[in-house]
Write a protein that holds these residues in place. Structure first.
Motif, PDB file in Angstrom:
ATOM      1  N   ILE A  39       0.834  -1.200   0.000  1.00  0.00           N
ATOM      2  CA  ILE A  39       0.000   0.000   0.000  1.00  0.00           C
ATOM      3  C   ILE A  39       0.871   1.252   0.000  1.00  0.00           C
ATOM      4  CG2 ILE A  39      -1.761   1.303   1.249  1.00  0.00           C
ATOM      5  CD1 ILE A  39      -2.752  -1.333   2.412  1.00  0.00           C
ATOM      6  N   TYR A  40       0.545   2.165  -0.905  1.00  0.00           N
ATOM      7  CA  TYR A  40       1.285   3.420  -1.025  1.00  0.00           C
ATOM      8  C   TYR A  40       0.316   4.598  -1.003  1.00  0.00           C
ATOM      9  CZ  TYR A  40       5.304   0.682  -2.604  1.00  0.00           C
ATOM     10  OH  TYR A  40       6.342  -0.211  -2.677  1.00  0.00           O
ATOM     11  N   LYS A  41       0.794   5.722  -0.529  1.00  0.00           N
ATOM     12  CA  LYS A  41       0.004   6.946  -0.583  1.00  0.00           C
ATOM     13  C   LYS A  41       0.574   7.810  -1.701  1.00  0.00           C
ATOM     14  CE  LYS A  41      -2.343  10.109   2.551  1.00  0.00           C
ATOM     15  NZ  LYS A  41      -2.464  10.583   3.949  1.00  0.00           N
ATOM     16  N   ILE A  42      -0.189   7.951  -2.775  1.00  0.00           N
ATOM     17  CA  ILE A  42       0.310   8.676  -3.938  1.00  0.00           C
ATOM     18  C   ILE A  42      -0.748   9.641  -4.470  1.00  0.00           C
ATOM     19  CG2 ILE A  42       1.827   6.773  -4.643  1.00  0.00           C
ATOM     20  CD1 ILE A  42      -0.271   6.111  -6.799  1.00  0.00           C
ATOM     21  N   ASP A  43      -0.297  10.543  -5.322  1.00  0.00           N
ATOM     22  CA  ASP A  43      -1.189  11.457  -6.025  1.00  0.00           C
ATOM     23  C   ASP A  43      -1.094  11.085  -7.507  1.00  0.00           C
ATOM     24  OD1 ASP A  43      -2.648  13.483  -7.121  1.00  0.00           O
ATOM     25  OD2 ASP A  43      -1.490  15.129  -6.240  1.00  0.00           O
ATOM     26  N   PRO A  44      -2.069  10.332  -8.030  1.00  0.00           N
ATOM     27  CA  PRO A  44      -1.981   9.822  -9.406  1.00  0.00           C
ATOM     28  C   PRO A  44      -2.290  10.858 -10.473  1.00  0.00           C
ATOM     29  CG  PRO A  44      -4.064   9.200  -8.467  1.00  0.00           C
ATOM     30  CD  PRO A  44      -3.317   9.930  -7.371  1.00  0.00           C
ATOM     31  N   LYS A  45      -1.472  11.894 -10.550  1.00  0.00           N
ATOM     32  CA  LYS A  45      -1.698  12.923 -11.565  1.00  0.00           C
ATOM     33  C   LYS A  45      -1.429  12.392 -12.963  1.00  0.00           C
ATOM     34  CE  LYS A  45      -0.460  16.796  -8.514  1.00  0.00           C
ATOM     35  NZ  LYS A  45       0.491  17.903  -8.300  1.00  0.00           N
ATOM     36  N   GLN A  46      -0.463  11.489 -13.062  1.00  0.00           N
ATOM     37  CA  GLN A  46      -0.102  10.933 -14.359  1.00  0.00           C
ATOM     38  C   GLN A  46      -0.743   9.552 -14.529  1.00  0.00           C
ATOM     39  OE1 GLN A  46       1.687  12.352 -16.806  1.00  0.00           O
ATOM     40  NE2 GLN A  46       2.170  14.223 -15.687  1.00  0.00           N
ATOM     41  N   LEU A  47      -1.733   9.481 -15.399  1.00  0.00           N
ATOM     42  CA  LEU A  47      -2.399   8.206 -15.658  1.00  0.00           C
ATOM     43  C   LEU A  47      -2.148   7.762 -17.093  1.00  0.00           C
ATOM     44  CD1 LEU A  47      -5.925   8.632 -14.032  1.00  0.00           C
ATOM     45  CD2 LEU A  47      -3.890   7.618 -13.034  1.00  0.00           C
TER      46      LEU A  47
END
Length: 206
Positions: free
Chosen positions: A19-27
């Motif tokens: 589990i990671y905490k990320i900001d998926p701006k790039q999809l």
């Protein structure tokens, strides 16, 4: 090995179930004509397909913006760049009773701060760079889920993909809460529309 040396070790490459905490701006998104490209979705409600001479629009609005925990699933290569498949987690219990979600407890193993729900139906393709820091190192994970839980999510993922492929499968209907489904549908309409829907249902019973 000294404590200083251990602290300088870089986090390992992500593994399935971590589990990671990320900001998926790039999809990495696919348009209806099957073109895969990377897109920056920050502040965008829709994006135009990057394929030359393709006029298709892609709607990434279902992707939650900002930092959120994700369960890393796998890595694949599309053309020349790698992408990561991941399952988003949310603390909102709105869709909790649906069979396409699964509760993940907050404990020392998962690293979560509160009870969260794996949104299996929102399985996404993310630029692998979202799991790296500015120095191109893998970011530190929050925690991970057990092999048994991975198997549970894998089964639900297969069922969701089965539905997406339009195969005959009524598991979603059988395992869902009808009252919850009704509330979710009604919540999408304003008061006037709700009144019309309810009146229409009443008329159909006469």
């Amino acid at each position: 090995m000294t404590a200083v040396q251990r602290s300088n070790r870089q986090p390992p490459q992500p593994r399935k179930g971590w589990i990671y905490k990320i900001d998926p701006k790039q999809l990495v998104l696919e348009c209806s004509k099957g073109h895969f490209y990377k897109y920056d979705i920050s502040g965008s409600s829709t994006v135009s397909c990057a394929e030359p001479n393709c006029s298709e629009k892609i709607n990434p609005s279902r992707i939650e913006r900002g930092l959120h925990p994700y369960i890393f699933w796998s890595v694949s290569n599309i053309d020349i760049f790698p992408i990561a498949y991941a399952i988003p987690l949310t603390s909102k219990d709105t869709f909790a009773p649906l069979p396409s979600t699964y509760p993940i407890r907050a404990n020392q193993n998962t690293g979560l701060s509160c009870l969260s729900y794996a949104l299996v139906n929102q399985f996404v393709t993310i630029d692998i760079e979202c799991f790296k820091d500015t120095n191109n190192h893998w970011i530190k994970r929050l925690g991970g889920i057990s092999k048994d839980l991975i198997n549970v999510l894998e089964e639900r993922l297969k069922r969701c993909l089965d539905i997406a492929n339009n195969s005959v499968n009524d598991w979603f209907i059988e395992d869902s809460d009808p009252e919850l489904i009704s509330k979710l549908i009604i919540s999408k309409f304003n008061q006037s529309q709700r009144t019309q829907i309810i009146e229409g249902l009443i008329d159909s019973l006469d």
